[in-house]
Enzyme design. Sequence first.
Site, short mmCIF file in Angstrom:
data_model
loop_
_atom_site.label_atom_id
_atom_site.label_comp_id
_atom_site.label_asym_id
_atom_site.label_seq_id
_atom_site.Cartn_x
_atom_site.Cartn_y
_atom_site.Cartn_z
N CYS A 158 58.63 89.15 22.44
CA CYS A 158 57.77 88.45 21.49
C CYS A 158 58.36 87.07 21.15
CB CYS A 158 57.54 89.33 20.27
SG CYS A 158 56.21 88.82 19.17
N ALA A 159 58.66 86.82 19.90
CA ALA A 159 59.23 85.54 19.48
C ALA A 159 60.75 85.53 19.53
CB ALA A 159 58.76 85.20 18.06
#
Length: 181
Positions: free
Chosen positions: A102-103
Site C-alpha cells: 500500500c503506502a
Amino acid sequence: MKKVLVPLADGCEELEVVAITDILTRAGATVVTAGLQAGPIKASRGMTLVPDTTLAQVQDDLFDLIALPGGLPGAIHLAEDSILHVMMQNQDLHNRTLAAICAAPQALAIAGLLTNRTLTCYPGALDGFDCQWTNTGAALEIDRNLITGRGPGVALEFALELVNQLYGPERRAQVADELAG
C-alpha cells in the site's frame, strides 16, 4: 523457525496487518508486532491493535523478514521513524527480505532503499518522493529481497507471497489450501 517483524503505527491499515500476521503465523513463522511506542495502536478504520512489544525493544534483533503494512497516516509514521530506518537499512545490507504494501513503500523511500528498484504501491503513494523506481501497476512485485503489494485488496495474495519467499511454493500452497477449506 522464521522470525518476522511487523512494525505498527497509528493509522496503519488493519486489513493488511491482520493478513500479514495471520498468514505468516499459519505458515509457522514467529511474528512479532512492534509499535513505534508503547501501548495500543489505533488503526486507520478505528480498530485497536495491541502490539507484542515496541520497536525500540527489538531494534537489535535479527529478522528473516520485515513486513510493513500500509494505511494512512500509518505509513507516514513508519517513514518518520529513525529506528525503523536503521533496521530496514541493515535488513537490506544483509540481503534479508523486506516487504511493504500500500503506502508503506514511503518508509523504504525515506530510508533510501528504492533506488533502481521495481516495485508497486498504492496509486500516488510515492508521488513527490525523491526515489527511482519502476511502477508496473502489478498487484505484487518482487525485486531481489524486496516484495511490494499494491494495496489492501491484494493483502492475502501479498501475505501468501511472503510465505512463498520464506518457506517455498509447497508451504505457500498448503497455507492457501487451508484457507480455502
